[in-house]
Structure formats: C-alpha cells, structure tokens
Design an enzyme around this catalytic site. Structure first.
Site, short mmCIF file in Angstrom:
data_model
loop_
_atom_site.label_atom_id
_atom_site.label_comp_id
_atom_site.label_asym_id
_atom_site.label_seq_id
_atom_site.Cartn_x
_atom_site.Cartn_y
_atom_site.Cartn_z
N ARG A 1 85.45 -55.80 38.14
CA ARG A 1 85.92 -55.12 36.94
C ARG A 1 87.11 -56.02 36.57
NH1 ARG A 1 86.97 -49.03 36.50
NH2 ARG A 1 88.21 -49.21 38.43
N SER B 1 89.21 -56.60 47.90
CA SER B 1 88.61 -56.07 49.20
C SER B 1 88.22 -56.79 50.22
CB SER B 1 88.04 -54.68 48.76
OG SER B 1 88.70 -54.14 47.63
N ASP C 1 91.92 -52.47 48.34
CA ASP C 1 91.61 -51.28 47.75
C ASP C 1 92.05 -49.84 48.45
OD1 ASP C 1 89.95 -51.55 49.89
OD2 ASP C 1 87.94 -51.40 48.57
MG MG Z 1 85.31 -50.52 45.86
#
Ligand code: MG
Ligand code: ADP
Length: 463
Positions: free
Chosen positions: A85, A149, A203
């Site tokens: 994203r 992450s 994250d």
């Molecule tokens: Mg995630």
C-alpha cells in the site's frame, strides 16, 4: 450387533480424544509458557545473550510516541503483508486535530518478488510515482515513513539492514543491505521526484503508534494475521544493545521465533512438527507456526488426514485434494466454528475438498478446528501476559492498565480467537487490566505518525 457398533464408535471417539488431548493445555502449562517467554525476552535484551537469543527483541530507535502537536503531509508505504500500500496521511494539530488518509493498493508481481532487488525497488518507486500523480503532489518533497515487516537489524530510524526475506519474497541483492539505501537509490534512478525518507518502521510498532495517537495507554502492538509478532515500549536501561539509560524505546520482539531453541518442544504436537518440517523455513518461527493464519489451516488439515488414515473420519477415505498443501485455508476455521453455519453448509466445504461427509464427520471437524484455534489463541495470550507483566514490573506497580493495539484478519474475523486471547491474558496476568484496541487504519498510519514525530524532533533541534 448394536453393542458391537456402539463399542466401535466409543473406541473411535476415545482414540480421537487421545490425539486431540495434546492440544489441551492446563493453566499451569500456559503459565510455564508465559514464564519462558519472559526469560527469552531477558535473553534478547541483554548484551551477553542477545546474539544467541531466539527472541531477538530488536531495538527500533523509535523513542517517543506522538504528543499530538505533530502536523503536516506525510507519505507512507506498507510492504510485507498480503498487499503493498501507498498512503498519504495529512495530520493536523491543535483545535482541529485530525488525521486524514488516502491510500491505494498495488500488486507486487511475482517477477518483482523473485527478480533482482533493483527490479523490486524500481517497481515500488513506480507505484509511488503513480500515487503522487493521482494525488497531484509530485512537486512536494514529502517526508516518508516505510512500514517494512521483515526481520531487520535497525541501526538508526532511517537505517535498517534486511536480515532475511520471508513470506515469498526472494529478490536478490537485498539481504544484508540497508533498505533505506535501496529505496533512495531507486528514487534517484527514476529521477522524477524527490522524497525525504525519514523512518523505517516494523508493523508491530506502526500498529501500536496508530492506536496510541488516540489512546495514551496504548504501549503494545500485536499482529495476528499471516504471521504473528508483537512490540512494546521498553525502558532504555533494559535495552542493553543501545547506548543510554534515559527514556524508553519501542522493541520489535520478533516473537514468532520463540521456541526456535527447543524451549517449546514439550507443548508442540506431532502436527506442529509436520507443518514446520514441510514449511519453507524448517525449524524457524516455531511459535508463529502454532498461532498465525498462514499455518492454522495446515495444522487442522494434518489432523484430518491422520484421523482419516486411522479410519476415524470420512469413513477412512481420503481425497487427493485434501493432500494438496495449503488447500485447507485458515478462513475455513472461521466458517466452520461460526455458530450460524448450518452443518449442511459445512458439507459443501467438504465437497469442495472432494470429501463425502456425514453429520458425525462435521461435528468431529468442528471439534478439531476448535481445539487448534483455541490453543493458538491461548499461546498468543500467554506471550502477551508476559509482555504486560513486564511493563508492570518495569514501573514497580502492583496493578497497571495497559492497552494493546492489534491488527490482523485472524483476530478480526475468527469467531472465538479474540475472546480466548482476552480471557487467557486476564487469567495469566491478573494484576494487569488489559484492553485490546483494533486499529482500523492499519500500520501505515503509524509509520506516518512516527515520521511526523521524527520531523517534529528534528525541527525542534534546528531552533
Ligand atoms: Mg500486515
Ligand atoms: P497480513 O498479515 O498479510 O498483513 P491479514 O491481517 O489480512 O494480512 O492476514 C491475512 C491472513 O488472515 C491469511 O493468512 C489468512 O489465512 C487469514 N484469514 C483470512 N481470512 C480469514 C478469516 N475469515 N478467518 C481467519 N483467518 C483468515
């Protein structure tokens, strides 16, 4: 004749119960798991034991949470989960304090995941370019926070060495490199716009910060999705790997690796061992493999196969489809365990898997899903109990209120998972009043806020 059938059925029931009993832990055993997590946390934090520790307790160089005076426009990236994203986050302070977000989801094609690092980062920058175009902001040099992450060794807020790709990423030439350099070089190669890469954020910390903006008691972040991990605010004097004793720092626990040194072997079942052995990273992330969405379906599937082979299910007839890896998705657990789902609908799921089931079979499968997801949630709760109790002891308090920011589809959509985590933490850490707050906005908002905090501190330093 009737008694012979009844005897056989009772015997089968007993065999199933014996196999499933490995998934039923008493509270003393869960307390033992909590105690071991606590010991592992100490090992990860201490200089002497850090390098050999399974739970790495990585320093993040994020030292403060937002104080709500932050403001401005920020760009954020989120790479490492199911989607990539790009987000624009606008933050206002003062009377009209608010956060506004715009985002776009982009696919990362296989070619980019498995090609060269340059190809992957060129693709990322291509997506950013498209997004800036869409927002009409190509000419501003925006500060950027990057939720990344994967296990990394962070050296500064904007320096993060990738230790190992996970979850299908394989791009060459990235492991051992600074992710911020890789991104900055790709931006330079494109030569179309400039960005100020300020922070790279795990994250768990993004989740904690995203909830923490509205909730000052939030000092823990928990992820229960594809993977499982946690982070929290630790006092600096306990963070031996980083100089200085003042204040606090966010720790990315990388707790999925709990048990990699064998310390959970007595609670792992034969099915956990099988899932681990057949995975892409055998022996690694053992705790995560007992809890998270990527693996729970696989554990259930192995039990169903074992039951069927022993003639305890599906009249002893296995379908070829059931033997396909990954065919039994974790979302099936949610469907099967939902009270509203009629047994008839359940049979439709089995039919998809090429299995002819009876009503009894449905009841058995539901029971299997129940014990597996319950143990997963209890184990996660035992780990969380260790974290909140440590926070309490750090402050020398008899009782404490702690809020945990949480993200993850398994936590969100499974009908019982969240309740079992809550109850387990309540029982195993009775001196802590813990509330779980679901982050609706995701860790990207947190990355933008951390960037905003860093910009605020940087500007204060210039005056
Ligand atoms: Mg995630
Ligand atoms: P990520 O962790 O990849 O950022 P999510 O939090 O959405 O993203 O988690 C994805 C995981 O959630 C998948 O591994 C999948 O197994 C699991 N999942 C998807 N739908 C459900 C559901 N209805 N119930 C439980 N787990 C689910």
């Amino acid at each position: 004749m009737v008694t012979a059938v009844a005897y056989r059925l009772a015997k089968q029931q007993k065999m199933r119960e014996e196999i499933l009993s490995a998934f039923l832990l008493r509270d003393e055993q869960l307390l033992e798991v909590k105690k071991r997590m606590r010991m592992q946390m100490e090992r990860g934090l201490k200089k002497e034991t850090h390098s050999a520790a399974a739970v790495k307790m990585l320093a993040t160089y994020v030292r403060s949470t937002p104080d709500r005076t932050e403001k401005g426009d920020f760009l954020a990236l989120d790479l490492g989960g199911t989607n990539f994203r790009v987000l624009m986050v606008k933050i206002w302070s003062g009377k009209c304090r608010a956060v506004e977000m715009h985002n776009k989801i982009y696919a990362i094609p296989m070619d980019a995941m498995e090609g060269t690092g340059e190809e992957l980062f060129d693709h990322i920058v291509h997506c950013i370019s498209d997004f800036l175009e869409y927002m009409g902001m190509k000419d501003c040099v925006l500060p950027l926070g990057f939720t990344f992450s994967f296990p990394c060794e962070q050296r500064k807020l904007d320096q993060d060495i990738l230790l190992k790709w996970t979850r299908g990423f394989k791009a060459t030439g990235c492991e051992g490199e600074d992710v911020v350099d890789l991104l900055r070089e790709a931006i330079r190669r494109r030569g179309e716009f400039e960005l100020d890469v300020v922070a790279i954020v795990n994250d768990t910390i993004g989740t904690m910060t995203s909830c923490g903006y509205d909730d000052p008691f939030c000092e823990v972040g928990l992820i229960v999705g594809t993977g499982c991990n946690a982070g929290y605010m630790e006092v600096m004097k306990n963070v031996e790997m980083v100089e200085g004793d003042e204040g606090r720092m966010c720790i990315n626990m990388e707790w999925g690796a709990f048990g990699d040194d064998g310390c959970l072997d007595d609670v792992r079942t034969e099915f956990d061992r099988d899932v681990d052995q057949l995975s892409l990273n055998p022996g690694k992330q053992r705790y995560e493999k007992m809890i998270s969405g990527m693996y729970l379906g696989e554990i259930v599937c192995n039990i169903l196969i074992s039951f069927t082979k022993r003639g305890l299910l599906f009249r002893g007839k296995i379908s070829e489809r059931l033997k396909t890896r990954g065919i039994f998705e974790t979302k099936f657990l949610s469907h099967i365990e939902s009270d509203w789902l009629a047994l008839l609908q359940l049979r439709a799921i089995f039919q998809q898997l090429g299995l002819q089931s009876t009503c009894d079979d449905s009841i058995i499968v539901k029971e299997v899903c129940g014990v597996v997801s319950r143990l997963a949630a209890q184990l996660c709760g035992a780990g969380m109990a260790a974290v909140v109790d440590k926070i309490r002891e750090n402050r020398n308090l008899e009782h404490i209120k702690v809020n945990v920011g949480i993200i993850g589809t398994l936590y969100k959509l499974h009908p019982h998972f969240s309740t079992v985590i809550h109850q387990t933490v309540e029982r195993l850490a009775p001196k802590c009043l813990v509330s779980f707050v679901q982050s609706e906005d995701g860790s990207g908002k947190g990355a933008a806020l951390i960037t905003a905090v860093a910009c605020r501190i940087r500007e204060a330093g210039q005056h």
